[in-house]
Scaffold this motif. Sequence first.
Motif, short mmCIF file in Angstrom:
data_model
loop_
_atom_site.label_atom_id
_atom_site.label_comp_id
_atom_site.label_asym_id
_atom_site.label_seq_id
_atom_site.Cartn_x
_atom_site.Cartn_y
_atom_site.Cartn_z
N VAL A 1 -13.47 2.09 -24.94
CA VAL A 1 -13.91 2.64 -23.40
C VAL A 1 -13.61 1.49 -23.08
CG1 VAL A 1 -15.23 4.48 -23.53
CG2 VAL A 1 -16.24 2.53 -22.97
N ILE A 2 -13.22 -0.03 -23.23
CA ILE A 2 -13.25 -0.92 -22.48
C ILE A 2 -14.05 -1.40 -21.34
CG2 ILE A 2 -10.84 -2.16 -20.86
CD1 ILE A 2 -9.46 0.14 -21.43
N GLN A 3 -14.81 -2.49 -21.87
CA GLN A 3 -15.21 -3.72 -21.65
C GLN A 3 -15.01 -4.67 -20.68
OE1 GLN A 3 -19.22 -4.98 -23.42
NE2 GLN A 3 -18.03 -4.64 -25.33
N GLY A 4 -15.51 -4.06 -19.08
CA GLY A 4 -14.94 -5.48 -17.55
C GLY A 4 -13.89 -4.29 -16.66
N SER A 5 -13.36 -2.76 -17.21
CA SER A 5 -12.66 -2.07 -16.94
C SER A 5 -13.48 -1.21 -15.51
CB SER A 5 -12.31 -1.00 -17.67
OG SER A 5 -12.81 -0.52 -18.47
N ILE A 6 -13.14 -0.95 -14.88
CA ILE A 6 -14.05 -0.13 -13.37
C ILE A 6 -14.70 1.33 -14.30
CG2 ILE A 6 -13.71 1.04 -11.34
CD1 ILE A 6 -11.93 -1.26 -10.61
N VAL B 1 -9.61 6.81 -9.14
CA VAL B 1 -10.30 7.39 -10.38
C VAL B 1 -11.82 7.62 -10.29
CG1 VAL B 1 -9.82 8.58 -12.12
CG2 VAL B 1 -8.17 7.87 -11.36
N ALA B 2 -11.49 6.54 -10.08
CA ALA B 2 -13.48 6.35 -10.88
C ALA B 2 -14.57 6.60 -9.52
CB ALA B 2 -14.36 5.13 -10.62
N THR B 3 -13.51 6.98 -8.63
CA THR B 3 -14.67 7.34 -6.83
C THR B 3 -14.40 8.32 -7.01
OG1 THR B 3 -14.06 5.41 -5.54
CG2 THR B 3 -14.79 7.57 -4.48
N SER C 1 1.11 -0.87 0.29
CA SER C 1 0.19 0.10 0.31
C SER C 1 1.07 1.13 -0.10
CB SER C 1 -1.42 0.27 1.09
OG SER C 1 -0.21 -0.08 2.83
N ILE C 2 2.15 0.88 0.42
CA ILE C 2 2.99 2.65 0.45
C ILE C 2 2.92 2.37 -0.44
CG2 ILE C 2 4.88 3.07 1.68
CD1 ILE C 2 4.15 1.90 4.27
N PRO C 3 4.40 1.83 -1.68
CA PRO C 3 4.38 1.60 -2.66
C PRO C 3 3.53 1.93 -3.97
CG PRO C 3 5.11 -0.35 -1.93
CD PRO C 3 4.80 0.66 -0.54
N LEU C 4 2.32 1.45 -4.32
CA LEU C 4 1.49 2.25 -4.37
C LEU C 4 0.91 3.54 -3.91
CD1 LEU C 4 -0.45 -1.29 -5.51
CD2 LEU C 4 1.34 -0.22 -6.63
N SER C 5 0.46 3.71 -3.01
CA SER C 5 -0.04 5.15 -2.98
C SER C 5 1.38 6.34 -3.75
CB SER C 5 0.04 5.57 -1.47
OG SER C 5 1.24 4.93 -0.50
N HIS C 6 1.96 5.81 -3.35
CA HIS C 6 3.58 6.97 -3.70
C HIS C 6 3.52 7.07 -5.27
CE1 HIS C 6 7.50 8.67 -4.78
NE2 HIS C 6 7.75 8.18 -5.78
N ILE C 7 3.22 5.70 -5.84
CA ILE C 7 3.21 5.56 -7.40
C ILE C 7 1.96 6.27 -8.30
CG2 ILE C 7 3.19 3.56 -9.32
CD1 ILE C 7 5.15 1.67 -8.22
N ILE D 1 -7.10 -1.40 -8.90
CA ILE D 1 -7.20 -0.40 -7.88
C ILE D 1 -6.88 1.58 -7.39
CG2 ILE D 1 -5.80 -0.09 -5.87
CD1 ILE D 1 -4.40 -2.49 -6.11
N LEU D 2 -5.68 1.24 -9.20
CA LEU D 2 -6.24 2.76 -9.73
C LEU D 2 -6.51 3.22 -10.43
CD1 LEU D 2 -4.39 5.58 -10.07
CD2 LEU D 2 -3.32 4.20 -11.99
#
Length: 610
Positions: free
Chosen positions: A344-349, A233-235, A176-182, A228-229
């Motif tokens: 717009v990619i079916q199956g994506s969020i 963004v969707a939210t 979670s820490i490295p991903l939040s930075h990226i 996760i990203l």
Amino acid sequence: MTKGLLISRLAKIKLHQNSVALRTPESIATYKKYRNLYNTILRASKKLYFFSEIQKSRKNPKKTWQILNEAMQTNTQRNTIEKITSNGNLLTSPLDIANSFNEFFAGIGNKIANDIPLSNVDPKSYLQPCTAPPLEFNKVCQGEVSAVIKCILSKTSTDVDGLTSKLLKFVANEISIPLSHIFSLSLDQGKFPNKLKTSRIVPIFKGGRKDLCDNYRPIACLSAISKILEKIVATKLVNHLTTHKLISKNQFGFQRFISTEHNLVSLINYVSSALNDSKYCVGIFLDLKKAFDVCDHGVLFAKLESLGIIGTALNWFKSYLSDRQQRVDINGQLSNTKEIDLSVIQGSILGPILFLCYINDLPNASNLFTLMFADDTQGLACGNDLDQLIDFVNLELKKWATWFSANRMAVNVSKTKFIIFHNKGKKVNMNGKQIVFDTNIGTNSNPSLISPLERIHSNHPDPDHRHYKLLGVLIDENLTFQSHINYVRNKLSKSIFIINRVTNILPQKSLKDLYFALVHSHLTYCPIIVGCSSKSNIDKIFIMQKKAIRVITNSDYRAHTDQLFKKLQILPFAKIIEQAKLLFMHSVYYNYAPKSFQTPGLLTKLVIFK
């Protein structure tokens, strides 16, 4: 089968052979007595076995349903694609099939778009100026990433790199820490990581011939990390669109607390109001070709700008959709990599939300009362004079055709239908007129581009064309819902038959679970709409529900069900309808219903509740 049961089975077989050989009353009676005893013990053993297995897996819903499917002898084998026809050639190699699917899925959007007549209308002309503040991406914190990972379903399906969401949940604290930075860098710089742009595509069969690529829907298994990203963004995007009320009030798809029932209530209420005033009502039911796959990125970005998504946020979405690649998975064999420049990619969020933004301005194109559930689009108009109404509808359909051409989307005319709603006994005389979809651009008139639409009516020679299936509900021209009632009864009859097969080998709690999955789910789907039918039709459904209740309680087929409903804590069908209406009216009265129902004086206009 225990050792004792196997021995008893052999004894039963020998007694049967002996009764066949001797054919004496004594030998036959002995065999029947032993057979009946054996069958009784076998049923009791089955019941004990399944009860024990269900108890062991009571904390594992997936395993529980595997056991229930075993008891019902339901075929749960996964369908595999063994052959496909491409350019007249039969392909059987998994790699050849995968590459053929990849070529088709990657090129279908461009193929459809190239067949659309070029329009001189700017798609921006339909957009309204946005007064909302611009969308801003804030820094992503560790807690936000951890919360998203925690909410993701624990699945074992892998992405193109072999990662699973189940694995990510195991290591959530560590990553979670490295991903939040990226992720913070990605949003701050407006760039989506290139390593996360490759998708694993799984073809899902829709219907028709199984050897044709066109009969499969591409579902994208995105990178587990990119989900996760995307969720973060969707939210942010949904909060922006919802807070500033930017999505059309007549769009009911892919939004929280909004369902197919809201779309159907709006449609039925409009039609019912027209019929109560003895008017005709024309309903157009559009079918779009590969709606998600043909979304033009340039048009989409212009629409995002009109919704307040500018600057770094817009650059991030441009980066997210650009240079994407995909590989199709057929029976474990991955195809070669292919780039996609549309969709717009079916199956994506993010895909469904971006599609809502793409089609959001369609209601601005015409004066038809427009309802949408994602790409399922309906247009309605009513009037006293049918000739004038048909002329008006044709004029407005021309405006729709212009919008679709400008926005590079295609209508599947052969699957687009219309219904002339009217009261029973009222004649429908179209005087030789037709409702057509005219894709001619400007003042040119090419007869080949003018396509008559098929009318759905009760006297149609094809029984399947006497009603239209909209969002799972069969609608007819008089709003009797007779076809839908028969459809639901057939579904319930099959479900009751399945439950009846396992009444002797499953405990009542498991039978009740099956009831809720196979019977109650049909009763609670759009009960408000079914409640518009006649009392005799509603009673037909109620009779089927009572049959199901008697089966799961092992009661006599003539037993009174009032006490059985109370014992099982299950609502009778009439009460299910009443509860659904009360909950809906509560949401309208206290202003938490969808925007289209938050209109002053609406309570007096909801015809279907009167």
